[in-house]
Design a protein around this motif. Structure first.
Motif, PDB file in Angstrom:
ATOM      1  N   PHE A 148       0.790  -1.235   0.000  1.00 10.79           N
ATOM      2  CA  PHE A 148       0.000   0.000   0.000  1.00 10.79           C
ATOM      3  C   PHE A 148       0.824   1.288   0.000  1.00 10.79           C
ATOM      4  CE2 PHE A 148      -0.021   1.326   4.557  1.00 10.79           C
ATOM      5  CZ  PHE A 148       0.576   0.216   5.129  1.00 10.79           C
ATOM      6  N   LEU A 149       2.071   1.271   0.436  1.00 10.05           N
ATOM      7  CA  LEU A 149       2.873   2.486   0.390  1.00 10.05           C
ATOM      8  C   LEU A 149       4.242   2.140  -0.166  1.00 10.05           C
ATOM      9  CD1 LEU A 149       2.116   4.133   3.872  1.00 10.05           C
ATOM     10  CD2 LEU A 149       1.234   4.845   1.660  1.00 10.05           C
ATOM     11  N   GLN A 150       4.754   3.008  -1.032  1.00  8.46           N
ATOM     12  CA  GLN A 150       6.074   2.747  -1.597  1.00  8.46           C
ATOM     13  C   GLN A 150       6.960   3.972  -1.449  1.00  8.46           C
ATOM     14  OE1 GLN A 150       5.121   1.421  -5.632  1.00  8.46           O
ATOM     15  NE2 GLN A 150       5.393  -0.696  -4.949  1.00  8.46           N
ATOM     16  N   GLU A 151       8.269   3.701  -1.502  1.00  6.79           N
ATOM     17  CA  GLU A 151       9.231   4.778  -1.316  1.00  6.79           C
ATOM     18  C   GLU A 151      10.158   4.832  -2.525  1.00  6.79           C
ATOM     19  OE1 GLU A 151      11.572   4.449   2.312  1.00  6.79           O
ATOM     20  OE2 GLU A 151      13.259   5.332   1.245  1.00  6.79           O
ATOM     21  N   SER A 152      10.478   6.032  -2.965  1.00 10.13           N
ATOM     22  CA  SER A 152      11.499   6.167  -4.013  1.00 10.13           C
ATOM     23  C   SER A 152      12.624   7.031  -3.461  1.00 10.13           C
ATOM     24  CB  SER A 152      10.898   6.803  -5.258  1.00 10.13           C
ATOM     25  OG  SER A 152      10.393   8.078  -4.932  1.00 10.13           O
ATOM     26  N   GLN A 153      13.776   6.951  -4.107  1.00 13.04           N
ATOM     27  CA  GLN A 153      14.939   7.747  -3.684  1.00 13.04           C
ATOM     28  C   GLN A 153      14.996   9.036  -4.489  1.00 13.04           C
ATOM     29  OE1 GLN A 153      17.270   6.995  -1.243  1.00 13.04           O
ATOM     30  NE2 GLN A 153      15.827   5.369  -0.710  1.00 13.04           N
ATOM     31  N   VAL A 154      14.969  10.148  -3.816  1.00 15.93           N
ATOM     32  CA  VAL A 154      15.100  11.444  -4.478  1.00 15.93           C
ATOM     33  C   VAL A 154      16.270  12.184  -3.834  1.00 15.93           C
ATOM     34  CG1 VAL A 154      12.671  11.643  -5.138  1.00 15.93           C
ATOM     35  CG2 VAL A 154      13.414  12.432  -2.869  1.00 15.93           C
ATOM     36  N   ILE A 155      16.434  13.447  -4.194  1.00 18.63           N
ATOM     37  CA  ILE A 155      17.475  14.256  -3.539  1.00 18.63           C
ATOM     38  C   ILE A 155      16.809  15.526  -3.011  1.00 18.63           C
ATOM     39  CG2 ILE A 155      19.555  15.643  -3.945  1.00 18.63           C
ATOM     40  CD1 ILE A 155      20.297  13.545  -6.096  1.00 18.63           C
ATOM     41  N   LEU A 156      17.082  15.841  -1.768  1.00 18.58           N
ATOM     42  CA  LEU A 156      16.594  17.098  -1.212  1.00 18.58           C
ATOM     43  C   LEU A 156      17.741  18.105  -1.326  1.00 18.58           C
ATOM     44  CD1 LEU A 156      14.740  15.794   1.974  1.00 18.58           C
ATOM     45  CD2 LEU A 156      13.879  16.056  -0.356  1.00 18.58           C
ATOM     46  N   ALA A 157      17.433  19.273  -1.881  1.00 16.83           N
ATOM     47  CA  ALA A 157      18.518  20.235  -2.141  1.00 16.83           C
ATOM     48  C   ALA A 157      18.171  21.602  -1.585  1.00 16.83           C
ATOM     49  CB  ALA A 157      18.773  20.332  -3.635  1.00 16.83           C
ATOM     50  N   ASN A 158      19.212  22.326  -1.193  1.00 18.93           N
ATOM     51  CA  ASN A 158      19.073  23.691  -0.707  1.00 18.93           C
ATOM     52  C   ASN A 158      18.850  24.606  -1.921  1.00 18.93           C
ATOM     53  OD1 ASN A 158      19.830  26.386   0.041  1.00 18.93           O
ATOM     54  ND2 ASN A 158      20.732  25.532   1.917  1.00 18.93           N
ATOM     55  N   LYS A 159      17.660  25.178  -2.002  1.00 23.50           N
ATOM     56  CA  LYS A 159      17.263  25.932  -3.203  1.00 23.50           C
ATOM     57  C   LYS A 159      18.156  27.167  -3.411  1.00 23.50           C
ATOM     58  CE  LYS A 159      13.824  27.116  -6.266  1.00 23.50           C
ATOM     59  NZ  LYS A 159      14.233  28.428  -6.659  1.00 23.50           N
ATOM     60  N   LYS A 160      18.466  27.851  -2.331  1.00 24.80           N
ATOM     61  CA  LYS A 160      19.274  29.069  -2.460  1.00 24.80           C
ATOM     62  C   LYS A 160      20.649  28.736  -3.038  1.00 24.80           C
ATOM     63  CE  LYS A 160      17.406  32.159   1.074  1.00 24.80           C
ATOM     64  NZ  LYS A 160      17.592  32.702   2.418  1.00 24.80           N
ATOM     65  N   MET A 161      21.213  27.629  -2.592  1.00 24.79           N
ATOM     66  CA  MET A 161      22.554  27.252  -3.078  1.00 24.79           C
ATOM     67  C   MET A 161      22.504  26.859  -4.550  1.00 24.79           C
ATOM     68  SD  MET A 161      24.142  25.160   0.126  1.00 24.79           S
ATOM     69  CE  MET A 161      24.253  25.915   1.749  1.00 24.79           C
ATOM     70  N   LEU A 162      21.438  26.160  -4.931  1.00 27.36           N
ATOM     71  CA  LEU A 162      21.299  25.790  -6.348  1.00 27.36           C
ATOM     72  C   LEU A 162      21.185  27.057  -7.201  1.00 27.36           C
ATOM     73  CD1 LEU A 162      18.828  22.743  -6.507  1.00 27.36           C
ATOM     74  CD2 LEU A 162      21.289  22.722  -6.265  1.00 27.36           C
ATOM     75  N   ASP A 163      20.366  27.975  -6.733  1.00 23.66           N
ATOM     76  CA  ASP A 163      20.174  29.218  -7.490  1.00 23.66           C
ATOM     77  C   ASP A 163      21.486  30.002  -7.579  1.00 23.66           C
ATOM     78  OD1 ASP A 163      17.566  28.579  -7.868  1.00 23.66           O
ATOM     79  OD2 ASP A 163      16.778  29.842  -6.257  1.00 23.66           O
ATOM     80  N   ALA A 164      22.190  30.079  -6.452  1.00 22.68           N
ATOM     81  CA  ALA A 164      23.438  30.849  -6.429  1.00 22.68           C
ATOM     82  C   ALA A 164      24.457  30.243  -7.392  1.00 22.68           C
ATOM     83  CB  ALA A 164      24.003  30.896  -5.025  1.00 22.68           C
TER      84      ALA A 164
END
Lengths: 432, 316
Positions: A148-164
């Motif tokens: 009933f529930l599944q998990e996938s692997q993603v990446i959590l990223a700091n938006k300000k650092m990506l933008d910079a």
């Protein structure tokens, strides 16, 4: 003396009676409503609330089939189940995950649900998800849990650092490739700040699931005999992570021994710009991140494909349950489309129900739900789920060997040799 | 010699050092009464200690596996042959020996120092004695969780203190680093076991006659000499007993290490009991796990027997 003897006899008799009384009881009178014990492993606040609310609703609507909520924990559920199975008093409805079901199904502890699952529920869940709960049991192949529930692997990223760093924010339709990800990690590594943190305290499932990006399966079966294989496809993800740690030096080595949630304080503090994570980790970020912290969910990376191995959370019925039909009735209601929406939101995971996946609250771009739900398309059956003896391989061989490799104690060729030689020795025990 | 001819009606002369039993019948009745009174205590011991022990020994000669309707067959000494050939187990046993010997020795040295301190006429001595016993009152799992926080790489107090005093310039993941994991759990083992060793040694110290110290002092012996030549020899029987017991407790350690590392990283802290536990409860090989338990017991008995024999030989 006679008086003393009489007293002693009285004490002994009382003790025996006491013991007997303690051991009796718990009989099942047919006039009484059926009571099902439901072992739940829900732990996140919203998930706990959703589970308990659903059980209360069920009990109100079904006075003849009462469900008793039993709280379990992912930390010790295996011990709890093994002892209760062996003791002959398991919970009727069991919450676990598909990687645990293979062993329990083979040992005959779980009921084959194939003929009990109602058509509506069967059709609402895709075949690929059913595959994660289909195993060889004592009576042949069958379905031993409702996924009933599944998990996938993603990446959590700091938006300000990506933008910079002027980095492209990927979408599910146009994800980062592994090469791109490694380049971006270099860009984001500035001064004492690392581009990425790899928490690899329990590295096996993560590496095996991600290796499918390059077609790495780690196991092959021939003539009914399963063996370990570590070829170029299996080495890709291993080598890339190792490179980030020791060649590119874009990954913080101090996070290597950490569990999945441990790097979050460093992530908030800006010690690293990205953290690979299961999608459920978004909830912790939402709850714990300091105000003003901007983050974004990066979709699954692409190697040759974006495919990842899927494991499902499942509800099963114990083979020793006296009320398997009633248990299935409860499971079927508990996991209907609307309830799966509630459970998925509570655990921040992807529902297997096709109905639930269309719910607007699970496709909004708030908190990366759109990315998380879309990542379900990348999930395929994890090959190791079907390997008899995988748990022992994982614990005795793969975990120490992968930890040694990521600690730079052995080379990738030594890793391959150890995994195949020691791994085959373990699997041999189960191939007999 | 008059007592030789006395009491012509007695069936048997009394054994040396024991008075004759004047009324055998009432005493036999008393024994039965005692036995019945003991039954409520004996039954649980037989049911929950002796029974499982014997069942465990029986299982070690079978191929018992976890599973519903599992059929158990007698396999003779096969499991023990497998134990001998199991390199993973012997590497775990080696780790267990390093752990048990290190903890026992360090625990003894620390406890001896603490016992000597608590034996002095200090202010607040009673309070100090109570505080020194604190770890004893804590369950092993709680100790494990508490020390996990101490060792935490980001939020742990140990890294913070070492960085404050400039002994470290980066965070160390004490329990997950290949080089520090075993020493880290040894420290916890020493901390945990110290109170009971201290209590026993303190009791031993209080039993050393003051006159011996006074006589040695009159003869001009220094404090160190009095400790070496008076205190230690007097404590010897206590030391032998407590170190032997500590070794047995330590080699059988499970809960605390399970809570701290679960045997990781890379099996570096997988003690033999963790190994046996995994065989039984994770992989379902109950017969083999039972054989591991029996093998560990035998090896420990041999090591312990050798140690006690050496100590007895030296004290003669």
């Amino acid at each position: 003396m006679r008086r003393g003897l009489r007293s002693a006899l009285a004490v002994a008799a009382a003790t025996v009676l006491g013991l007997t009384a303690g051991c009796s009881g718990g009989g099942n009178d047919s006039g009484k409503p059926v009571t099902l014990k439901f072992l739940s492993l829900a732990w996140q606040k919203d998930s706990l609330a959703a589970n308990k609310r659903l059980v209360t609703e069920w009990n109100k609507a079904n006075p003849k089939i009462q469900v008793q909520y039993v709280q379990g924990s992912w930390d010790n559920v295996n011990d709890q189940l093994v002892t209760s199975f062996e003791g002959g008093d398991p919970p009727d409805v069991i919450h676990d995950d598909s990687s645990a079901l293979a062993g329990f199904a083979g040992q005959g502890y779980l009921a084959d649900l194939t003929k009990l699952i109602p058509t509506g529920l069967k059709n609402d869940i895709p075949d690929a998800a059913w595959g994660t709960a289909t195993f060889d049991g004592q009576g042949g192949q069958g379905i031993y849990g409702v996924p009933f529930l599944q998990e996938s692997q993603v990446i959590l990223a700091n938006k300000k650092m990506l933008d910079a760093a002027k980095v492209r924010i990927p979408t599910s339709g146009d994800p980062w490739t592994w090469d791109e990800f490694q380049q971006i990690s270099k860009k984001l590594t500035v001064g004492k700040r690392y581009g990425i943190a790899w928490p690899l305290k329990s590295p096996v499932n993560k590496v095996l699931n991600l290796s499918l990006n390059f077609g790495g399966t780690f196991f092959q079966t021939s003539g009914g005999k399963t063996t370990v294989k570590v070829g170029p496809q299996e080495k890709e993800v291993l080598q890339r992570i190792h490179d980030q740690l020791y060649k590119d030096k874009t990954a913080d080595p101090s996070t290597l021994g950490m569990g999945t949630t441990d790097p979050l304080p460093g992530f908030y503090a800006g010690r690293y710009a990205m953290v690979p994570a299961g999608i459920y980790l978004r909830q912790q970020v939402v709850e714990q991140a300091p105000s003003g912290f901007q983050w974004v969910t990066i979709p699954p990376l692409k190697g040759q494909t974006t495919q990842q191995g899927a494991i499902s959370q499942t509800l099963s019925v114990a083979a020793d349950s006296k009320h398997p039909k009633e248990a299935m009735q409860f499971i079927s209601w508990f996991l209907n489309g609307q309830h799966q929406v509630d459970l998925a939101k509570g655990d921040w995971l992807i529902p297997t129900s096709k109905t639930a996946a269309q719910d607007p609250t699970l496709t909004t771009d708030k908190y990366g739900w759109n990315v998380a739900t879309a990542s379900a398309k990348s999930l395929i059956l994890a090959p190791y789920l079907k390997v008899n003896g995988f748990d022992e391989f994982k614990s005795k061989v793969a975990t120490p060997v992968l930890q040694s490799y990521f600690a730079n104690k052995i080379t990738i060729d030594q890793l391959a040799q150890k995994l195949t030689q020691d791994g085959d020795k373990v699997l041999e025990r189960y191939n007999k | 010699m008059s007592h030789v001819t006395a009491a012509p009606t007695a069936a048997r002369p009394p054994r040396a050092g024991r008075p004759a039993d004047p009324s055998p019948r009432p005493r036999a009745r008393g024994d039965r009464g005692t036995l019945i009174l003991l039954l409520p205590a004996l039954v649980p011991v037989l049911l929950f200690s002796v029974g499982p022990l014997l069942y465990g020994i029986y299982l070690s000669f079978t191929d018992a596996r976890g599973g519903r309707n599992a059929v158990i067959s007698f396999v003779g000494l096969k499991n023990f042959g497998d134990v001998l050939a199991d390199t993973d187990f012997w590497s775990s046993f080696k780790i267990g020996l390093i752990w048990a010997v290190s903890v026992t020795v360090l625990q003894f040295l620390a406890a001896l120092g603490l016992a000597l301190l608590l034996n002095q006429n200090l202010r607040l001595r009673t309070l100090a004695r109570v505080l020194a016993m604190a770890p004893w009152a804590m369950p092993p799992i709680v100790i494990g969780l508490m020390w996990r926080l101490v060792y935490h790489p980001n939020a742990g107090v140990l890294n913070a203190v070492l960085q404050d005093v400039h002994l470290l310039d980066h965070n160390v993941d004490w329990l997950n680093d290949f080089g520090t994991a075993l020493p880290a759990i040894i420290v916890v083992g020493v901390w945990t076991g110290m109170p009971q060793t201290t209590v026993v040694l303190l009791a031993g110290l209080q039993g050393v006659p003051k006159e011996l110290h006074e006589a040695a002092a009159v003869d001009g012996a220094s404090v160190w000499r009095r400790f070496w030549n008076v205190t230690l020899p007097q404590l010897r029987p206590v030391i032998v007993t407590i170190t032997a017991l500590d070794f047995v407790w330590n080699i059988n350690q499970f809960a605390m290490v399970y809570a701290l590392t679960q045997g990781g990283p890379g099996g570096r802290t997988r003690l033999p009991m963790l190994f046996a536990y995994e065989e039984a409860f994770r992989y379902g090989f109950f017969g083999y796990a039972a054989a591991l338990g029996v093998a560990i017991t035998i090896v420990v008995l041999v090591v312990l027997g050798f140690y006690l024999w050496r100590q007895m030989k030296e004290s003669r």
